[in-house]
Scaffold this motif. Structure first.
Motif, mmCIF file in Angstrom:
data_model
loop_
_atom_site.group_PDB
_atom_site.id
_atom_site.type_symbol
_atom_site.label_atom_id
_atom_site.label_comp_id
_atom_site.label_asym_id
_atom_site.label_seq_id
_atom_site.Cartn_x
_atom_site.Cartn_y
_atom_site.Cartn_z
ATOM 1 N N GLY A 121 3.327 -21.372 7.049
ATOM 2 C CA GLY A 121 2.362 -21.402 5.966
ATOM 3 C C GLY A 121 0.995 -20.841 6.291
ATOM 4 N N SER A 122 0.762 -20.502 7.570
ATOM 5 C CA SER A 122 -0.550 -19.965 7.919
ATOM 6 C C SER A 122 -0.658 -18.506 7.483
ATOM 7 C CB SER A 122 -0.794 -20.097 9.428
ATOM 8 O OG SER A 122 0.174 -19.371 10.168
ATOM 9 N N SER A 123 -1.891 -18.040 7.347
ATOM 10 C CA SER A 123 -2.143 -16.668 6.928
ATOM 11 C C SER A 123 -2.629 -15.866 8.125
ATOM 12 C CB SER A 123 -3.191 -16.635 5.816
ATOM 13 O OG SER A 123 -3.491 -15.309 5.430
ATOM 14 N N VAL A 124 -2.067 -14.661 8.317
ATOM 15 C CA VAL A 124 -2.444 -13.822 9.451
ATOM 16 C C VAL A 124 -2.756 -12.404 8.964
ATOM 17 C CG1 VAL A 124 -1.109 -15.107 11.160
ATOM 18 C CG2 VAL A 124 -0.021 -13.241 9.904
ATOM 19 N N PRO A 125 -3.702 -11.713 9.629
ATOM 20 C CA PRO A 125 -3.987 -10.323 9.273
ATOM 21 C C PRO A 125 -2.966 -9.381 9.901
ATOM 22 C CG PRO A 125 -5.452 -11.035 11.032
ATOM 23 C CD PRO A 125 -4.629 -12.237 10.644
ATOM 24 N N VAL A 126 -2.562 -8.355 9.176
ATOM 25 C CA VAL A 126 -1.604 -7.360 9.657
ATOM 26 C C VAL A 126 -2.231 -5.980 9.489
ATOM 27 C CG1 VAL A 126 0.705 -6.374 9.382
ATOM 28 C CG2 VAL A 126 0.348 -8.816 8.971
ATOM 29 N N ARG A 127 -2.135 -5.156 10.527
ATOM 30 C CA ARG A 127 -2.631 -3.775 10.440
ATOM 31 C C ARG A 127 -1.583 -2.835 11.024
ATOM 32 N NH1 ARG A 127 -5.865 -0.547 13.917
ATOM 33 N NH2 ARG A 127 -6.319 -2.356 15.263
ATOM 34 N N VAL A 128 -1.177 -1.839 10.258
ATOM 35 C CA VAL A 128 -0.173 -0.868 10.683
ATOM 36 C C VAL A 128 -0.883 0.289 11.391
ATOM 37 C CG1 VAL A 128 1.700 0.644 9.950
ATOM 38 C CG2 VAL A 128 1.241 -1.484 8.690
ATOM 39 N N THR A 129 -0.405 0.632 12.591
ATOM 40 C CA THR A 129 -1.040 1.734 13.340
ATOM 41 C C THR A 129 -0.213 3.014 13.305
ATOM 42 O OG1 THR A 129 -0.051 0.909 15.393
ATOM 43 C CG2 THR A 129 -2.299 0.194 14.875
ATOM 44 N N GLU B 298 10.846 -3.873 4.987
ATOM 45 C CA GLU B 298 11.790 -3.520 3.935
ATOM 46 C C GLU B 298 11.203 -2.498 2.963
ATOM 47 O OE1 GLU B 298 13.001 -7.126 2.100
ATOM 48 O OE2 GLU B 298 13.979 -7.915 3.896
ATOM 49 N N ARG B 299 9.900 -2.290 3.016
ATOM 50 C CA ARG B 299 9.288 -1.260 2.168
ATOM 51 C C ARG B 299 8.493 -0.300 3.045
ATOM 52 N NH1 ARG B 299 3.774 -2.095 1.324
ATOM 53 N NH2 ARG B 299 3.006 -4.228 1.608
ATOM 54 N N ALA B 300 8.242 0.879 2.507
ATOM 55 C CA ALA B 300 7.543 1.908 3.278
ATOM 56 C C ALA B 300 6.090 1.528 3.512
ATOM 57 C CB ALA B 300 7.616 3.237 2.533
ATOM 58 N N LEU B 301 5.643 1.719 4.740
ATOM 59 C CA LEU B 301 4.253 1.486 5.114
ATOM 60 C C LEU B 301 3.699 2.773 5.710
ATOM 61 C CD1 LEU B 301 4.686 -1.994 6.869
ATOM 62 C CD2 LEU B 301 3.834 -1.598 4.554
ATOM 63 N N LYS B 302 2.396 2.842 5.816
ATOM 64 C CA LYS B 302 1.779 4.013 6.440
ATOM 65 C C LYS B 302 0.665 3.557 7.365
ATOM 66 C CE LYS B 302 -1.452 5.024 2.645
ATOM 67 N NZ LYS B 302 -1.121 3.861 1.818
ATOM 68 N N ALA B 303 0.345 4.390 8.329
ATOM 69 C CA ALA B 303 -0.715 4.074 9.283
ATOM 70 C C ALA B 303 -2.018 3.790 8.544
ATOM 71 C CB ALA B 303 -0.906 5.224 10.266
ATOM 72 N N GLY B 304 -2.674 2.727 8.943
ATOM 73 C CA GLY B 304 -3.934 2.344 8.309
ATOM 74 C C GLY B 304 -3.787 1.235 7.293
ATOM 75 N N ASP B 305 -2.544 0.921 6.849
ATOM 76 C CA ASP B 305 -2.337 -0.180 5.905
ATOM 77 C C ASP B 305 -2.788 -1.492 6.538
ATOM 78 O OD1 ASP B 305 -1.337 1.422 3.964
ATOM 79 O OD2 ASP B 305 0.779 0.876 4.257
ATOM 80 N N THR B 306 -3.538 -2.282 5.807
ATOM 81 C CA THR B 306 -3.957 -3.614 6.260
ATOM 82 C C THR B 306 -3.747 -4.611 5.130
ATOM 83 O OG1 THR B 306 -6.249 -3.261 5.571
ATOM 84 C CG2 THR B 306 -5.689 -2.700 7.862
#
Length: 347
Positions: free
Chosen positions: A35-43, A65-73
């Motif tokens: 249940g905790s919240s964490v920050p995610v950053r895609v490199t 499961e979905r497309a991500l790109k560098a820089g997504d936070t």
């Protein structure tokens, strides 16, 4: 002694295993709680739905499961499922939120001892139990708070773990209690002192008898304590002048998550001089597992399993997994069932 959660919550010290090298990145292990919240950053993307990035400040690889790109936070909510950590993004960028997942490892006793020692705690069973209580309740891992609770719990000889449970409840709800209040509640929860034994003419006894449990149940939070008594009236009719015999009693403990959904229901009951302990695990409003332990021992295990199955079927409810469990795992708040998981990477 006066335990005041507000005073000791002001300084946070997140416990983690492994030191950071001054010359090169070091392997780090961080604890995630439900249940905790964490920050995610895609490199960067690695191909095939795999990515590299930072989760809670730790560099890891993961799949999406979905497309991500560098820089997504984005921020994500943590949940554990089948040996994986599932992160559900809180920012709705698609019609349906998708999940990220990556492998996590259950902490070994050696790693757990290292974690406790790095937090300045003795690597013993009480410290381990307090860590499990924190992860179960959803309290941020705070080394100073854990140390404070451990020191206070040690004052209750023979009931250290039970005292720690109450102290964690108080801390989570921001409440305070004195030593006598905690002692009386421990005796009542253990069945060593009746809930009706307090002298109503004594202000001190009345305070010990009612106020602490009322304060715990009167404030929103994770845990609630509900004592009960099993009685039988002569002729089966309850009346003011009827003869009443007490067959047993106990307490029910309810654990709710941050969304006010029931997570755990623990029943500890003495019935006809035998102790029965049950722990029911819930997810999405449905019971997933029932664990139990009785003074009849393993000999009655199959009988209890079959009886519980019939009760669920009679109530038109799905039959959960029903398992015999060691008493130390499921008594009290059943924090012994809480596994400690870490994910590894570099800082």
């Amino acid at each position: 002694m006066d335990f005041n959660a507000a005073n000791i919550n002001s300084t946070a010290g997140a416990a983690r295993a492994g030191a950071v090298s001054k010359t090169r990145p070091a392997t780090a292990h961080k604890i995630l709680t439900e249940g905790s919240s964490v920050p995610v950053r895609v490199t960067r993307g690695l191909g095939g739905g795999r990515y590299e990035g930072f989760v809670a400040g730790v560099k890891v690889s993961f799949t999406s499961e979905r497309a991500l790109k560098a820089g997504d936070t984005f921020s994500a909510v943590v949940n554990g499922r089948d040996g994986k950590i599932i992160l559900t993004p809180q920012t709705q960028t698609d019609a349906v939120l998708q999940n990220l997942d990556f492998q996590m490892n259950e902490m070994t006793s050696v790693h757990l001892a290292s974690l406790l020692q790095s937090a300045g705690l003795s690597a013993d069973s009480l410290s381990s139990s307090i860590l499990q209580m924190f992860t179960q309740t959803g309290i941020k891992i705070d080394a100073q708070l854990m140390s404070r609770i451990r020191s206070l719990a040690l004052r209750f000889g023979g009931k250290e773990k039970s005292a720690a449970e109450i102290l964690v409840m108080l801390a989570e709800k921001g409440l305070s209690a004195d030593e006598e209040e905690i002692k009386q509640l421990l005796l009542q929860l253990a069945g060593e002192l009746s809930w009706q034994e307090a002298d109503p003419d004594s202000a001190a006894n009345q305070k010990n008898h009612e106020k602490l449990i009322n304060r715990l149940n009167g404030k929103d939070g994770a845990w609630y304590l509900l004592p009960f008594e099993l009685v039988q009236y002569e002729g089966g009719i309850a009346s003011a002048d009827g003869l009443k015999s007490v067959l047993g009693g106990g307490n029910l403990r309810l654990l709710f998550d941050s969304g006010k959904m029931l997570k755990l229901m623990n029943l500890d009951c003495i019935y006809r001089n035998k102790r029965y302990v049950f722990s029911l695990d819930y997810e999405g409003g449905k019971c997933r597992n029932v664990r139990f332990n009785t003074e009849d021992g393993r000999d009655s295990e199959n009988q209890i399993v079959e009886k519980l199955k019939r009760l669920f079927l009679t109530a038109y409810m799905p039959v959960p997994a029903i398992l015999y469990a060691p008493l130390c795992d499921i008594e009290g708040n059943a924090s012994g069932l809480e596994s400690i998981y870490t994910f590894g990477g570099v800082v």
